[in-house]
Design an enzyme around this catalytic site. Structure first.
Site, PDB file in Angstrom:
ATOM      1  N   TYR A   1       0.817  -1.215   0.000  1.00  0.00           N
ATOM      2  CA  TYR A   1       0.000   0.000   0.000  1.00  0.00           C
ATOM      3  C   TYR A   1       0.855   1.272   0.000  1.00  0.00           C
ATOM      4  O   TYR A   1       0.424   2.310  -0.517  1.00  0.00           O
ATOM      5  CB  TYR A   1      -0.999  -0.023   1.165  1.00  0.00           C
ATOM      6  CG  TYR A   1      -2.244  -0.781   0.790  1.00  0.00           C
ATOM      7  CD1 TYR A   1      -3.239  -0.190   0.021  1.00  0.00           C
ATOM      8  CD2 TYR A   1      -2.403  -2.117   1.152  1.00  0.00           C
ATOM      9  CE1 TYR A   1      -4.356  -0.892  -0.364  1.00  0.00           C
ATOM     10  CE2 TYR A   1      -3.528  -2.831   0.770  1.00  0.00           C
ATOM     11  CZ  TYR A   1      -4.507  -2.213   0.005  1.00  0.00           C
ATOM     12  OH  TYR A   1      -5.610  -2.910  -0.393  1.00  0.00           O
TER      13      TYR A   1
ATOM     14  N   ASP B   1      -8.511   6.585  -4.727  1.00  0.00           N
ATOM     15  CA  ASP B   1      -7.621   7.742  -4.706  1.00  0.00           C
ATOM     16  C   ASP B   1      -8.414   8.958  -4.229  1.00  0.00           C
ATOM     17  O   ASP B   1      -9.600   8.856  -3.925  1.00  0.00           O
ATOM     18  CB  ASP B   1      -7.022   7.985  -6.097  1.00  0.00           C
ATOM     19  CG  ASP B   1      -8.106   8.073  -7.174  1.00  0.00           C
ATOM     20  OD1 ASP B   1      -8.982   8.938  -7.065  1.00  0.00           O
ATOM     21  OD2 ASP B   1      -8.073   7.258  -8.126  1.00  0.00           O
TER      22      ASP B   1
ATOM     23  N   HIS C   1     -15.453   2.275  -1.538  1.00  0.00           N
ATOM     24  CA  HIS C   1     -14.381   1.318  -1.246  1.00  0.00           C
ATOM     25  C   HIS C   1     -13.287   1.909  -0.370  1.00  0.00           C
ATOM     26  O   HIS C   1     -12.216   1.315  -0.226  1.00  0.00           O
ATOM     27  CB  HIS C   1     -13.780   0.787  -2.549  1.00  0.00           C
ATOM     28  CG  HIS C   1     -14.708  -0.101  -3.317  1.00  0.00           C
ATOM     29  ND1 HIS C   1     -14.538  -0.382  -4.658  1.00  0.00           N
ATOM     30  CD2 HIS C   1     -15.827  -0.756  -2.935  1.00  0.00           C
ATOM     31  CE1 HIS C   1     -15.514  -1.188  -5.063  1.00  0.00           C
ATOM     32  NE2 HIS C   1     -16.304  -1.416  -4.043  1.00  0.00           N
TER      33      HIS C   1
ATOM     34  N   CYS D   1      -1.263   4.466  15.620  1.00  0.00           N
ATOM     35  CA  CYS D   1      -2.279   5.456  15.971  1.00  0.00           C
ATOM     36  C   CYS D   1      -1.636   6.623  16.726  1.00  0.00           C
ATOM     37  O   CYS D   1      -0.788   6.425  17.611  1.00  0.00           O
ATOM     38  CB  CYS D   1      -3.351   4.791  16.827  1.00  0.00           C
ATOM     39  SG  CYS D   1      -4.734   5.861  17.286  1.00  0.00           S
TER      40      CYS D   1
ATOM     41  N   THR E   1     -16.410   2.656 -15.608  1.00  0.00           N
ATOM     42  CA  THR E   1     -16.472   1.445 -14.795  1.00  0.00           C
ATOM     43  C   THR E   1     -16.907   0.270 -15.655  1.00  0.00           C
ATOM     44  O   THR E   1     -17.773   0.409 -16.523  1.00  0.00           O
ATOM     45  CB  THR E   1     -17.426   1.601 -13.591  1.00  0.00           C
ATOM     46  OG1 THR E   1     -17.579   0.341 -12.946  1.00  0.00           O
ATOM     47  CG2 THR E   1     -18.791   2.126 -14.010  1.00  0.00           C
ATOM     48  N   SER E   2     -16.312  -0.886 -15.394  1.00  0.00           N
ATOM     49  CA  SER E   2     -16.622  -2.090 -16.160  1.00  0.00           C
ATOM     50  C   SER E   2     -17.958  -2.705 -15.766  1.00  0.00           C
ATOM     51  O   SER E   2     -18.434  -3.631 -16.418  1.00  0.00           O
ATOM     52  CB  SER E   2     -15.507  -3.127 -15.964  1.00  0.00           C
ATOM     53  OG  SER E   2     -15.361  -3.436 -14.589  1.00  0.00           O
TER      54      SER E   2
ATOM     55  N   CYS F   1     -13.218   8.822 -21.609  1.00  0.00           N
ATOM     56  CA  CYS F   1     -14.113   9.658 -20.804  1.00  0.00           C
ATOM     57  C   CYS F   1     -13.648  11.107 -20.768  1.00  0.00           C
ATOM     58  O   CYS F   1     -14.458  12.026 -20.646  1.00  0.00           O
ATOM     59  CB  CYS F   1     -14.201   9.107 -19.384  1.00  0.00           C
ATOM     60  SG  CYS F   1     -14.834   7.421 -19.278  1.00  0.00           S
TER      61      CYS F   1
END
Length: 304
Positions: free
Chosen positions: A97, A138, A153, A202, A245-246, A288
């Site tokens: 990540y 993102d 998500h 944290c 989007t697919s 797009c």
């Protein structure tokens, strides 16, 4: 409640989302690609919902983690983005990540992001609303200036404490000193094997728990609070755009068809037809970044 019930198994279905399937044979007699006709519907809409996917981020150069980007080192991305993988090896998952955050943090909003943000700001002055419901993790919609964004998500620029649950925006890179210079994706790169106490922690001094990316891992349920908001938007929108989007990742794949079932116009903007194209009123094929700004530009009927 329909969306929330679907969410229980939706992330399991995400496992099949890494391969794009061929779209259906289109009913060209019903489906329209007439931009002037769409613009008439746009001029009348009061509540516009825009559903965005990985194709929108790809316009900014963010990898979709399919095809050549599907693997990180010797693992598939979907095998690292799981609660089990994080529990077994948080160092490896954080390296992955950290790499993904690095790819995102230096990207800029594309023409798609900017057109959506400009449209939202412009229509707000007219008493009309635009909501972005995005599968992207993102921060590019918000960077572009969009205010009403629902991230189903999660977000790469947020962390969540596994102990106290606190969610925090964090755009530092590296997010902790131990990750500096780590995360290279090459197949022969060895794991850094960072001790757990050196991974992101944290900020609450009474907690100091391990942090994780605030994204929805494969196998996890979606945030019910976000889904409740999405459900409301699906009920009140009078125009829906499905962009980049697919339409094979659930529950997002059902959002457009659900709106269409109410008789509301739905327009799809994508480089190819998708398994859900046949449900929609309009389909605009191509990049797009070319088709969407034209669709959302100021209409001649708009009065300030």
């Amino acid at each position: 409640m329909l969306l929330q019930n679907r969410a229980v198994f939706s992330l399991g279905l995400r496992m099949c989302s890494t391969h794009v399937t061929a779209g259906p044979v289109l009913d060209t007699a019903r489906l329209s690609s007439d931009m002037s006709e769409f613009r008439k519907a746009f001029s009348k809409a009061k509540h516009i919902a825009i559903i965005t996917g990985a194709g929108v981020s790809a316009e900014s150069g963010v990898p979709t983690f399919r095809g050549e980007h599907e693997n990180w080192r010797k693992w598939k991305s979907q095998d690292l983005a799981t609660p089990e993988a994080f529990s077994r090896n948080p160092s490896r998952v954080w390296e992955f990540y950290h790499y993904r955050r690095g790819l995102v943090l230096n990207k800029k909003p594309s023409a798609v992001h900017l057109a959506i943000a400009e449209c939202e700001a412009r229509l707000k002055k007219q008493g009309r609303s635009v909501v972005v419901i995005t599968q992207c993790i993102d921060d590019l919609h918000r960077q572009a200036g969009s205010k009403h964004v629902l991230t189903i998500h999660g977000s790469l620029v947020e962390t969540r404490c596994v102990s106290c649950g606190q969610v925090t925006v964090n755009k530092r890179s590296p997010i902790c000193p131990a990750l500096k210079g780590k995360g290279a994706p090459g197949p022969n790169v060895a794991d850094a094997q960072i001790p757990v106490d050196k991974l992101p922690r944290c900020d609450d001094q009474d907690c100091h728990g391990l942090l994780r990316p605030n994204v929805v891992f494969f196998g996890e349920t979606l945030d019910s609070h976000i889904l409740t908001k999405v459900e409301k938007e699906m009920e009140i929108c009078d125009l829906c755009l499905v962009v980049g989007t697919s339409s094979i990742v659930y529950p997002a794949a059902m959002f457009g068809p659900r709106v269409a079932s109410r008789g509301v116009p739905v327009a799809e903007f994508n480089t190819n037809a998708t398994p859900k194209t046949e449900y929609f009123t309009y389909h605009f094929q191509g990049p797009c970044g070319t088709t969407l700004p034209q669709a959302l530009a100021q209409h001649e009927s708009e009065v300030f």
